[in-house]
Design an enzyme around this catalytic site. Structure first.
Site, short mmCIF file in Angstrom:
data_model
loop_
_atom_site.label_atom_id
_atom_site.label_comp_id
_atom_site.label_asym_id
_atom_site.label_seq_id
_atom_site.Cartn_x
_atom_site.Cartn_y
_atom_site.Cartn_z
N LYS A 124 0.84 -1.20 0.00
CA LYS A 124 0.00 0.00 0.00
C LYS A 124 0.88 1.25 0.00
O LYS A 124 1.64 1.47 0.94
CB LYS A 124 -0.92 -0.03 1.23
CG LYS A 124 -1.83 1.18 1.34
CD LYS A 124 -2.84 1.00 2.48
CE LYS A 124 -3.70 2.23 2.66
NZ LYS A 124 -4.70 2.07 3.73
N ASP A 231 -12.66 5.20 10.35
CA ASP A 231 -13.09 5.37 8.96
C ASP A 231 -13.79 4.10 8.50
O ASP A 231 -13.64 3.66 7.36
CB ASP A 231 -11.87 5.69 8.08
CG ASP A 231 -12.26 6.08 6.66
OD1 ASP A 231 -13.39 6.59 6.46
OD2 ASP A 231 -11.44 5.89 5.75
#
Ligand SMILES: Nc1ncnc2c1ncn2[C@@H]1O[C@H](COP(=O)(O)OP(=O)(O)O)[C@@H](O)[C@H]1O
Ligand SMILES: [Mg+2]
Length: 299
Positions: A124, A231
């Site tokens: 990532k 989130d």
């Protein structure tokens, strides 16, 4: 071509001196927005002619950006930073070959890669401060997609570090998250997961069981690891082919002691409950979910 495609393609052709120069510029960029040529000479510990010969070629490759103001300077581009992270991961024997794009998130690009023992992993690249699509469209042109806020790299490093730390904390507490392998600069390497984000699944075999599993994991994170995702949504929950879930994308986590902890937990739970109600007809009360997550009902 994406920043990483540039980085991967160029990386194979770089010589040790090139990497030395990139690293020197990275160091100098702690003090300067554009590293002065003279400072690069000193930092790189190479003959000045050697550096002067390589700077334009690194710029042409897309790893550097030249600057002419009161002095001549250079700064790293996104592919430049990516190259340094990739180099560090290769040197540490974490990755050997790059694969394809797995997903582009709000704030990241995720690729798959192979380790030297042929294990598949996900990489990532955090991209905080990436210009929004709207801004990008306004600018247009080739460089538009490399438009970032000046401190994107700093923000992205912090995000990668924070996410790595969270995953390290969550795994031993049996929270269903990817296995963290290594973090370098703005890049996080973790186990590769199969499946798709929850919002992609039109129909679930047993929606209530899946919701229950999500809540159990939120509870473990809260009670055993003392963190809140921050989130959480159907975009950051992966349903694997074995019908079990994994929760991804943790850089926005906060501890349960954070002043807004309860609000953030409420928002996380509300996102999930609303999704299950709208899309899968499961009615569950926020209050009950909140009690379940926060009250110690085990033992
Ligand atoms: N470990 C992983 N294995 C496979 N795919 C992943 C992995 N982590 C992330 N992805 C893919 O990349 C996308 C973006 O990752 P995410 O962590 O949610 O970052 P963002 O903050 O950009 O949303 C995910 O929606 C998913 O499709
Ligand atoms: Mg995400």
């Amino acid at each position: 071509m994406s920043a990483i495609e540039i980085a991967v393609r160029v990386y194979r052709k770089l010589e040790p001196e090139d990497l030395q120069i990139l690293e020197a510029i990275e160091q100098q960029m702690k003090s300067y927005e554009h590293a002065p040529k003279e400072a690069i000479h000193k930092q790189a510990e190479l003959a000045p002619q050697e550096v002067d010969y390589r700077l334009p070629s690194l710029t042409k490759k897309g790893l550097l950006q030249g600057w002419r103001g009161q002095y001549v300077g250079y700064s790293l581009t996104t592919p430049g930073y990516d190259t340094l992270a990739i180099n560090a991961l290769v040197e540490a024997d974490v990755i050997e070959a790059f694969g394809k794009l797995l997903g582009v998130g709000k704030e990241s690009d995720v690729y798959d890669a192979l380790t030297p023992t042929e294990q598949q992993v996900a990489i990532k690249f955090h991209r905080l401060g990436r210009a929004s699509f709207k801004q990008t469209k306004r600018k247009r042109g080739y460089m538009a997609k490399y438009t970032y806020t000046p401190d994107w790299n700093q923000q992205s490093r912090i995000a990668a570090k924070k996410e790595y730390k969270a995953l390290k904390l969550l795994r031993p507490k049996d929270v269903a998250v990817p296995n963290p392998i290594k973090q370098n600069r703005h890049v996080l390497v973790m186990s590769m997961i199969e499946g798709a984000e929850l919002y992609h699944h039109q129909k679930l075999q047993d929606p209530q069981a899946i919701l229950q599993e999500i809540l159990l994991n939120v509870k473990r994170a809260y009670q055993d690891a003392h963190i809140i995702h921050g989130d959480l949504s159907s975009y950051n929950i992966i349903l694997q082919p074995n019908q079990h879930i994994l929760i991804i994308d943790w850089p926005q986590n906060v501890t349960t002691k954070h002043p807004n902890a309860k609000e953030l937990l409420k928002r996380d739970l509300k996102n999930v409950l609303t999704f299950f109600q709208r899309k899968h007809g499961q009615k569950n009360r926020l209050k009950d979910a909140l009690t379940y997550v926060t009250e110690d009902s085990r033992n």
